[in-house]
Motif scaffolding. Structure first.
Motif, PDB file in Angstrom:
ATOM      1  N   UNK A 682       0.760  -1.307   0.133  1.00 26.78           N
ATOM      2  CA  UNK A 682       0.099   0.000  -0.185  1.00 26.78           C
ATOM      3  C   UNK A 682       0.905   1.135  -0.102  1.00 26.78           C
ATOM      4  N   UNK A 683       0.325   2.369  -0.416  1.00 28.98           N
ATOM      5  CA  UNK A 683       1.012   3.588  -0.578  1.00 28.98           C
ATOM      6  C   UNK A 683       0.215   4.607   0.023  1.00 28.98           C
ATOM      7  N   UNK A 684       0.746   5.456   0.919  1.00 28.17           N
ATOM      8  CA  UNK A 684       0.275   6.758   1.330  1.00 28.17           C
ATOM      9  C   UNK A 684       0.372   7.938   0.531  1.00 28.17           C
ATOM     10  N   UNK A 685      -0.584   8.363  -0.056  1.00 32.51           N
ATOM     11  CA  UNK A 685      -0.508   9.489  -0.930  1.00 32.51           C
ATOM     12  C   UNK A 685      -1.723  10.283  -1.168  1.00 32.51           C
ATOM     13  N   UNK A 686      -1.263  11.556  -0.463  1.00 34.66           N
ATOM     14  CA  UNK A 686      -0.171  11.993   0.209  1.00 34.66           C
ATOM     15  C   UNK A 686      -0.602  12.081   1.510  1.00 34.66           C
ATOM     16  N   UNK A 687       0.022  12.682   2.505  1.00 37.14           N
ATOM     17  CA  UNK A 687      -0.066  13.029   4.011  1.00 37.14           C
ATOM     18  C   UNK A 687       0.866  14.240   4.308  1.00 37.14           C
ATOM     19  N   UNK A 688       0.330  15.304   5.078  1.00 36.72           N
ATOM     20  CA  UNK A 688       0.954  16.362   5.293  1.00 36.72           C
ATOM     21  C   UNK A 688       0.543  17.084   6.506  1.00 36.72           C
ATOM     22  N   UNK A 689       1.092  18.121   6.855  1.00 36.21           N
ATOM     23  CA  UNK A 689       0.606  18.760   8.117  1.00 36.21           C
ATOM     24  C   UNK A 689       1.094  20.319   7.806  1.00 36.21           C
ATOM     25  N   UNK A 690       0.275  21.188   8.128  1.00 37.84           N
ATOM     26  CA  UNK A 690       0.445  22.749   7.820  1.00 37.84           C
ATOM     27  C   UNK A 690       1.529  23.294   8.949  1.00 37.84           C
ATOM     28  N   UNK A 691       1.849  24.499   8.824  1.00 39.92           N
ATOM     29  CA  UNK A 691       2.714  25.001   9.830  1.00 39.92           C
ATOM     30  C   UNK A 691       1.835  26.065  10.509  1.00 39.92           C
ATOM     31  N   UNK A 692       0.862  25.365  11.309  1.00 40.70           N
ATOM     32  CA  UNK A 692      -0.034  26.160  12.143  1.00 40.70           C
ATOM     33  C   UNK A 692      -0.108  25.715  13.467  1.00 40.70           C
ATOM     34  N   UNK A 693      -0.742  26.558  14.431  1.00 33.20           N
ATOM     35  CA  UNK A 693      -0.874  25.869  15.737  1.00 33.20           C
ATOM     36  C   UNK A 693      -2.027  24.885  15.792  1.00 33.20           C
ATOM     37  N   UNK A 694      -2.999  24.948  14.982  1.00 34.14           N
ATOM     38  CA  UNK A 694      -4.135  23.917  15.004  1.00 34.14           C
ATOM     39  C   UNK A 694      -3.865  22.954  13.708  1.00 34.14           C
ATOM     40  N   UNK A 695      -2.675  22.725  13.451  1.00 34.68           N
ATOM     41  CA  UNK A 695      -2.630  21.516  12.527  1.00 34.68           C
ATOM     42  C   UNK A 695      -3.313  20.074  12.889  1.00 34.68           C
ATOM     43  N   UNK A 696      -3.006  19.981  14.257  1.00 34.11           N
ATOM     44  CA  UNK A 696      -3.262  18.684  14.819  1.00 34.11           C
ATOM     45  C   UNK A 696      -4.961  18.536  14.622  1.00 34.11           C
ATOM     46  N   UNK A 697      -5.679  19.673  14.954  1.00 36.56           N
ATOM     47  CA  UNK A 697      -7.355  19.572  14.917  1.00 36.56           C
ATOM     48  C   UNK A 697      -8.111  20.202  13.730  1.00 36.56           C
ATOM     49  N   UNK A 698      -7.369  21.096  12.892  1.00 38.98           N
ATOM     50  CA  UNK A 698      -8.057  21.666  11.731  1.00 38.98           C
ATOM     51  C   UNK A 698      -6.969  22.051  10.646  1.00 38.98           C
ATOM     52  N   UNK A 699      -6.517  20.866   9.918  1.00 40.06           N
ATOM     53  CA  UNK A 699      -5.506  20.902   9.138  1.00 40.06           C
ATOM     54  C   UNK A 699      -5.705  21.773   7.786  1.00 40.06           C
ATOM     55  N   UNK A 700      -7.010  21.416   7.528  1.00 41.18           N
ATOM     56  CA  UNK A 700      -7.534  22.407   6.144  1.00 41.18           C
ATOM     57  C   UNK A 700      -7.816  23.611   6.146  1.00 41.18           C
ATOM     58  N   UNK A 701      -8.371  24.108   7.391  1.00 40.88           N
ATOM     59  CA  UNK A 701      -8.542  25.450   7.548  1.00 40.88           C
ATOM     60  C   UNK A 701      -7.400  26.487   7.584  1.00 40.88           C
ATOM     61  N   UNK A 702      -6.091  25.928   7.833  1.00 40.73           N
ATOM     62  CA  UNK A 702      -5.014  26.556   8.068  1.00 40.73           C
ATOM     63  C   UNK A 702      -5.175  27.724   9.112  1.00 40.73           C
ATOM     64  N   UNK A 703      -5.796  27.228  10.252  1.00 43.40           N
ATOM     65  CA  UNK A 703      -6.222  28.148  11.324  1.00 43.40           C
ATOM     66  C   UNK A 703      -5.453  28.320  12.396  1.00 43.40           C
ATOM     67  N   UNK A 704      -5.503  29.251  13.216  1.00 44.38           N
ATOM     68  CA  UNK A 704      -4.237  29.481  14.101  1.00 44.38           C
ATOM     69  C   UNK A 704      -3.237  30.236  13.710  1.00 44.38           C
ATOM     70  N   UNK A 705      -2.377  30.598  14.776  1.00 46.80           N
ATOM     71  CA  UNK A 705      -1.060  31.124  14.428  1.00 46.80           C
ATOM     72  C   UNK A 705      -0.169  30.245  13.980  1.00 46.80           C
ATOM     73  N   UNK A 706       0.696  31.099  13.016  1.00 49.26           N
ATOM     74  CA  UNK A 706       1.848  30.339  12.266  1.00 49.26           C
ATOM     75  C   UNK A 706       2.635  29.285  13.308  1.00 49.26           C
ATOM     76  N   UNK A 707       2.956  28.001  13.183  1.00 48.70           N
ATOM     77  CA  UNK A 707       3.742  27.778  14.140  1.00 48.70           C
ATOM     78  C   UNK A 707       4.530  26.350  13.164  1.00 48.70           C
ATOM     79  N   UNK A 708       5.967  26.661  13.091  1.00 47.78           N
ATOM     80  CA  UNK A 708       6.783  25.713  12.471  1.00 47.78           C
ATOM     81  C   UNK A 708       6.911  24.392  13.392  1.00 47.78           C
ATOM     82  N   UNK A 709       6.812  24.767  14.712  1.00 48.49           N
ATOM     83  CA  UNK A 709       7.214  23.772  16.053  1.00 48.49           C
ATOM     84  C   UNK A 709       6.023  22.897  15.566  1.00 48.49           C
ATOM     85  N   UNK A 710       4.660  23.022  15.719  1.00 41.43           N
ATOM     86  CA  UNK A 710       3.593  22.196  15.484  1.00 41.43           C
ATOM     87  C   UNK A 710       3.829  21.144  14.375  1.00 41.43           C
TER      88      UNK A 710
END
Length: 772
Positions: A682-710
């Motif tokens: 199987x292939x995982x295509x694609x998977x990713x995470x934005x650089x926002x503080x809410x990336x764990x809970x609301x990835x598509x909205x790109x909501x919350x402050x910018x956070x490279x750490x998250x």
């Protein structure tokens, strides 16, 4: 050339249009909200180019074309239509347009625009602006020093509502730029392009070889020139057999798609100047050539004039070349036969065929039909057909019988060329990992044609990647894939962009995957997710979807890709079982949906000789992969995951909660178990995470402050989960990160997008890639 090769090329320099803002949006709705378009011509100006433009517009099923004569008063109720106006300076009704564009007269029929003079009979201005006589509606004008020359640009018409212009001299797009809504030039849009054009013009090498005059642009290797001249000589010989004449054409050779676009207005493999016998050819490293097709068309036109019917353009081109993208014509016809994509002769000569079928299906078959007719009816008859004194009866039963024999002969001769060696080699080659290559519109060059794509591939290779994915957004329109338009994109990248990026990937030693994500519109969601209930809606969807599958499977074959995904997240398209809580179930509709999808799988399998997958939606909002019933028809299971990994609060300063890794494992583990049960990788295509503080809970909205750490925390979790799945023999064979951009300004800690470039998460990619 027309707007698709003229104003459309402004896509690389024009500012992006905000769909919610006023001026241009009003023109957009004025054009695409109309059901009719007025095409206004000077008296006596008809002919093949006009007929082709009308057929193209009406074949889309959206517009009815109202032909009017210049100076004629609008019919009752017709004064509120978008217009296309063609003519010269003295054409009746042209004066308000000339005034809006600030055009000054140069006697006898020339004009001055933007400080430049246009006085030769082959000089043409193509522009789009607000109609000075119909406020709120766009007007497209083809203004020539002579109207008959302007008409030559009409046959390749592609509508746009974005104000802009292209000025041609001798068929060359010399100046292009943006206009204000009222027609005034925005100087900044012109200056950079004009400077680049002048610099490149000084670097062109001129000469003569093998009986052809050459203009060689910087970067074209002599070995490429020699190889192409062999093809050109063959095309010249083939054309002479039916035209009976030897004409001269000039070859313009380009090493870069963007250079070719700058000088010709076209980013296809090849094009022909609409008013001069010039064949314009892309000879880029690692990209197939047109095989001499443009040379054949330029020779035919130089000998006999412009073709009477649009289908003859493809016919003469590929009959003369006897090649399609460097493959023998017979081999490619056999490939189409394996994909069940043969068309009848009647379909091939239909003026609206280009709105229904991929050019990779249509053009080569037209070439074989042209060869078949030449063999059956002779050179003299073909000259008459070209010039319009002879006609072809599309419903001729005898012709259809002969045509079928020609197809079957090509199939029998070339069946041995269809052995899927690439599929076997890829499946035996082990794990692969990388990223989806994309670009951000408005930064340098839009799309995969960016001239930094080699650098992007090298960066991925240095980070441990072994593969890249080329993904485009294609829009479920009634027309086939085409060049992107400012006003109405039907795909986010032209075909040559795929070939360009594929060549860069191979130069870096990366495996190649390809996928088209089918959207309902440029601003819409994924097509095929809608829960339609009417059978006719599903049948219409599948008719168009199969055309997209065919096109992109064939394009993947031309790119020599290793892996092709025929679709992504078509949740309701792949649902063939009745839902438990439904009272009324149309079982026939469910069966039809399955049958139609099976046909699309068969098309992809025949068109593409690499490995095949489908990308299902995973996570709590979709169990598509587990419900999908056709995995045995594929080589790999595919899934994508962009769901939230947890909705619970996660303070940025805290460590990674155990819940996050548990939830991510819960999303991915079922694919590993399904792969084990089916015996497929199987292939995982694609998977990713934005650089926002809410990336764990609301990835598509790109909501919350910018956070490279998250983003870094989530990539750390992904690496850990993948390592655990691998240890338990449940891990994926392949993985693609979303996304990797193909320009040097990509990423950075201050931006919030999904790319890990120039962010702390980039340092984690070797671990992620190595976890497979």
């Amino acid at each position: 050339m027309g707007l698709s090769a003229g104003i459309m090329m402004l896509a690389t320099i024009a500012a992006p249009v905000s769909m919610g803002s006023g001026d241009r949006w009003q023109l957009y709705t004025g054009l695409f909200g109309a059901s009719e378009i007025e095409l206004c011509l000077p008296a006596g100006e008809q002919g093949p180019a006009v007929a082709e433009a009308v057929a193209k517009l009406e074949g889309r099923g959206e517009f009815k074309v109202l032909l009017t004569r210049a100076g004629q008063a609008p019919q009752a109720g017709r004064a509120e239509l978008p217009r296309i106006v063609l003519g010269e300076r003295s054409t009746p009704g042209m004066q308000p347009i000339l005034k809006a564009l600030e055009i000054e007269a140069i006697e006898p029929t020339g004009f001055q625009f933007g400080g430049s003079n246009y006085i030769q009979d082959r000089d043409v201005l193509v522009a789009c602006l607000e109609d000075p006589e119909r406020p709120g509606l766009p007007l497209t004008v083809y203004l020539g020093v002579e109207a008959k020359t302007a008409k030559a640009f009409l046959g390749d018409l592609e509508l746009t509502s974005n104000p802009g212009f292209v000025a041609y001299r001798g068929g060359h797009p010399m100046v292009q730029g943006e206009l204000d809504r009222d027609g005034v030039i925005i100087k900044e849009s012109v200056q950079a392009q004009w400077g680049r054009w002048q610099m490149r013009e000084r670097e062109i090498q001129r000469g003569q070889q093998r009986g052809f005059m050459l203009r060689v642009h910087p970067g074209v290797a002599q070995t490429s020139i020699d190889a192409y001249l062999e093809q050109a000589v063959g095309a010249r010989f083939n054309v002479r057999q039916w035209t009976g004449q030897t004409s001269k054409v000039e070859l313009h050779l380009f090493a870069s798609p963007l250079d070719k676009q700058l000088f010709t207005g076209s980013i296809e493999l090849s094009s022909v100047n609409p008013v001069r016998p010039w064949a314009q050819i892309l000879l880029a490293d690692g990209i197939p050539t047109d095989g001499g097709a443009a040379v054949a068309l330029a020779l035919a036109r130089a000998s006999l004039g412009r073709e009477a019917d649009a289908w003859l353009r493809d016919g003469a081109s590929y009959a003369g070349a006897n090649l399609y993208y460097d493959r023998s014509l017979a081999t490619w016809i056999a490939r189409l036969g394996a994909a069940q994509l043969w068309l009848s002769a009647a379909e091939l000569v239909d003026p609206a065929a280009g709105n229904k079928h991929s050019p990779h299906v249509l053009a080569p078959q037209r070439g074989l039909l042209f060869q078949t007719l030449t063999r059956l009816r002779g050179a003299e008859w073909m000259r008459g057909l070209w010039e319009g004194s002879k006609t072809l009866s599309p419903g001729d039963p005898e012709l259809e019988v002969q045509w079928r024999k020609a197809l079957e002969q090509a199939q029998s001769q070339r069946a041995d060329r269809l052995v899927p060696a690439r599929r076997r080699e890829f499946l035996a080659s082990g794990a692969f990992a990388g990223a989806d290559l994309v670009n951000q519109a408005g930064v340098r060059n839009s799309g995969l044609l960016n001239d930094e794509v080699d650098q992007a591939c090298r960066q991925l290779k240095e980070l441990g990647a072994s593969a890249v994915a080329l993904s485009t957004h294609a829009y479920l329109d009634s027309a086939p894939p085409a060049l992107p338009s400012l006003a109405r994109k039907r795909s986010s990248d032209p075909d040559v962009a795929f070939l360009w990026a594929a060549a860069a990937a191979k130069r870096s030693g990366l495996k190649l995957a390809s996928q088209a994500r089918i959207l309902t519109s440029p601003s819409g969601g994924l097509a095929g997710m809608a829960p339609w209930h009417k059978p006719q809606d599903w049948i219409r969807f599948h008719e168009r979807f199969r055309a997209w599958v065919a096109h992109y499977a064939l394009l993947a074959e031309l790119c020599e890709a290793d892996l092709f995904a025929l679709g992504s997240e078509l949740l309701h398209t792949t649902q063939w079982e009745a839902e438990p809580d439904r009272v009324h179930v149309d079982y026939q509709l469910l069966e039809d949906k399955r049958r139609l999808f099976e046909e699309e799988v068969a098309t992809a399998r025949g068109a593409f000789s690499g490995a095949l997958t489908y990308v299902a939606l995973m996570g709590p909002h979709g169990k598509e992969a587990e419900r999908f019933q056709l995995w045995s028809s594929f080589d790999l299971l595919g899934a994508t995951m962009f769901d939230p990994v947890t909705r619970q609060a996660w303070p940025l300063g805290s460590s990674i909660p155990r819940l996050v890794s548990d939830n991510m494992t819960e999303r991915l583990e079922p694919l590993g178990e399904l792969a084990r049960d089916t015996g497929l990788p199987w292939v995982l295509w694609p998977i990713g995470f934005p650089s926002t503080i809410d990336a764990h809970s609301n990835p598509f909205e790109l909501s919350g402050a910018v956070s490279a750490k998250r983003q870094t925390q989530l990539f750390t979790t992904l690496a850990k989960v993948l390592e655990d799945l691998k240890r338990r023999e449940l891990g994926p064979r392949g993985l693609f990160i979303w996304n990797w951009r193909v320009h040097s300004l990509a990423g950075g800690k201050s931006e919030r997008s999904f790319t890990p470039q120039d962010k702390p998460a980039q340092a984690l990619l070797p671990r992620v890639f190595g976890a497979l």
